[in-house]
Design a protein around this motif. Structure first.
Motif, PDB file in Angstrom:
ATOM      1  N   GLU A  87     -45.798  31.131  44.548  1.00  0.00           N
ATOM      2  CA  GLU A  87     -44.592  30.424  44.093  1.00  0.00           C
ATOM      3  C   GLU A  87     -43.357  30.924  44.842  1.00  0.00           C
ATOM      4  O   GLU A  87     -42.517  30.123  45.278  1.00  0.00           O
ATOM      5  CB  GLU A  87     -44.411  30.610  42.583  1.00  0.00           C
ATOM      6  CG  GLU A  87     -43.229  29.821  42.023  1.00  0.00           C
ATOM      7  CD  GLU A  87     -43.207  29.769  40.507  1.00  0.00           C
ATOM      8  OE1 GLU A  87     -42.413  28.987  39.966  1.00  0.00           O
ATOM      9  OE2 GLU A  87     -43.979  30.510  39.872  1.00  0.00           O
ATOM     10  N   LYS A  92     -52.265  24.603  39.694  1.00  0.00           N
ATOM     11  CA  LYS A  92     -50.834  24.949  39.727  1.00  0.00           C
ATOM     12  C   LYS A  92     -50.357  25.129  41.166  1.00  0.00           C
ATOM     13  O   LYS A  92     -49.241  24.714  41.521  1.00  0.00           O
ATOM     14  CB  LYS A  92     -50.570  26.222  38.924  1.00  0.00           C
ATOM     15  CG  LYS A  92     -49.075  26.547  38.833  1.00  0.00           C
ATOM     16  CD  LYS A  92     -48.786  27.775  37.994  1.00  0.00           C
ATOM     17  CE  LYS A  92     -47.283  28.068  37.981  1.00  0.00           C
ATOM     18  NZ  LYS A  92     -46.963  29.337  37.272  1.00  0.00           N
ATOM     19  N   LEU A 101     -47.244  23.191  42.878  1.00  0.00           N
ATOM     20  CA  LEU A 101     -46.108  23.914  43.456  1.00  0.00           C
ATOM     21  C   LEU A 101     -45.823  23.434  44.878  1.00  0.00           C
ATOM     22  O   LEU A 101     -44.672  23.169  45.252  1.00  0.00           O
ATOM     23  CB  LEU A 101     -46.403  25.415  43.498  1.00  0.00           C
ATOM     24  CG  LEU A 101     -46.319  26.211  42.191  1.00  0.00           C
ATOM     25  CD1 LEU A 101     -46.889  27.616  42.406  1.00  0.00           C
ATOM     26  CD2 LEU A 101     -44.874  26.295  41.712  1.00  0.00           C
TER      27      LEU A 101
END
Length: 273
Positions: A23, A51, A55
């Protein structure tokens, strides 16, 4: 006309900012207007595939490659089978991240028999071809510098990688040219030309003298002895015009703020790549 590459080609290979999570690396790329990222699997596993994909997609980034598959040789048939299954998982991850390149670090010999290890590498790649084709992913054999033959890869030259790629007789398999690993090779430019359209990636860093560490020894472009620009022009002449990954494994660089690293990367990329 400038000899410099376009900054649109620069890709952050995630190991260069090992101190960052995926991230944080994605956010850093957005801040620094870097549009490509190469994802490492250990960073992917920290966040999870779903995820990670979100992202990257939400940030508008593109994935230049997934690192890494490979590590084919093992002492037993059961272990070699496990390696194949892990490579299949890596192929699935690459496809999910919408990259068509899985970088293969082929692995060392589990004993002293380097010939057997090289045979297992070829057999492993050959077995993966149908699965890779099914998922739209190409397998990029990355030869590593000979000093890594004992613990990371029995494929040490671009010539070896080219021969394996050619023997597979499919465009699902190609090679990755990393300047740190191949700059020393007297056959380098002949082998870059030979690879041609089978070049699936180009990685840049530099070789400082003295080398500070075998594993964490790569330097920022321009801080060493490699003719990076000459090599970049050679891979372009051979037909490669894709993203150029900055892949630097260096503790001092990991210890500094990531944004500082990305700023250095861009400056050095224009000046030396």
């Amino acid at each position: 006309m400038s000899d410099a590459p376009s900054l649109k080609q620069i890709s952050l290979n995630q190991i260069t900012t090992e101190q960052w999570t995926l991230e944080e690396a994605v956010q850093g790329c957005v801040r620094q207007e870097i549009s490509w990222i190469s994802v490492w699997r250990h960073k992917l596993q920290e966040v999870g595939l779903t995820k990670s994909k979100k992202l990257i997609n939400d940030a508008g980034l593109r994935v230049s490659s997934l690192c890494r598959g490979g590590m084919f040789p093992a002492a037993t048939a059961a272990e070699r089978r496990e390696r194949i299954e892990d490579n299949k998982k890596a192929i699935e991850e690459a496809a999910e991240l919408n990259t068509d390149v899985l970088v293969l670090v082929c692995g060392p010999a589990p004993d002293r028999n380097i010939e057997s290890a090289r045979k297992w590498v070829e057999e492993g790649i050959e077995e993966l071809i149908p699965y890779a084709a099914q998922h739209g992913v190409k397998l990029g054999i990355e030869p590593l510098h000979p000093m890594y033959a004992a613990d990371r890869s029995v494929i040490s030259t671009l010539g070896q990688a080219n021969t394996i790629s050619e023997n597979m007789k499919t465009d699902q398999v190609g090679v990755v040219v990393d300047v740190f690993h191949v700059w020393w090779d007297p056959e380098l430019y002949k082998e870059i030309s030979r690879a041609g359209q089978n070049i699936l990636g180009f990685h840049v860093s530099d070789w400082a003298v003295p080398l500070p560490d075998i594993f964490k020894g790569r330097s920022m472009m321009g801080d060493g002895v490699i003719e990076i620009r000459k090599m970049r022009k050679a891979v372009e002449s051979a037909g490669y015009h894709g993203p150029i990954e900055v892949e630097i494994i260096n503790q001092a660089i990991w210890n500094q703020p990531g944004d500082e690293t990305l700023n250095q990367m861009k400056k050095s990329f224009i000046e030396h790549v």
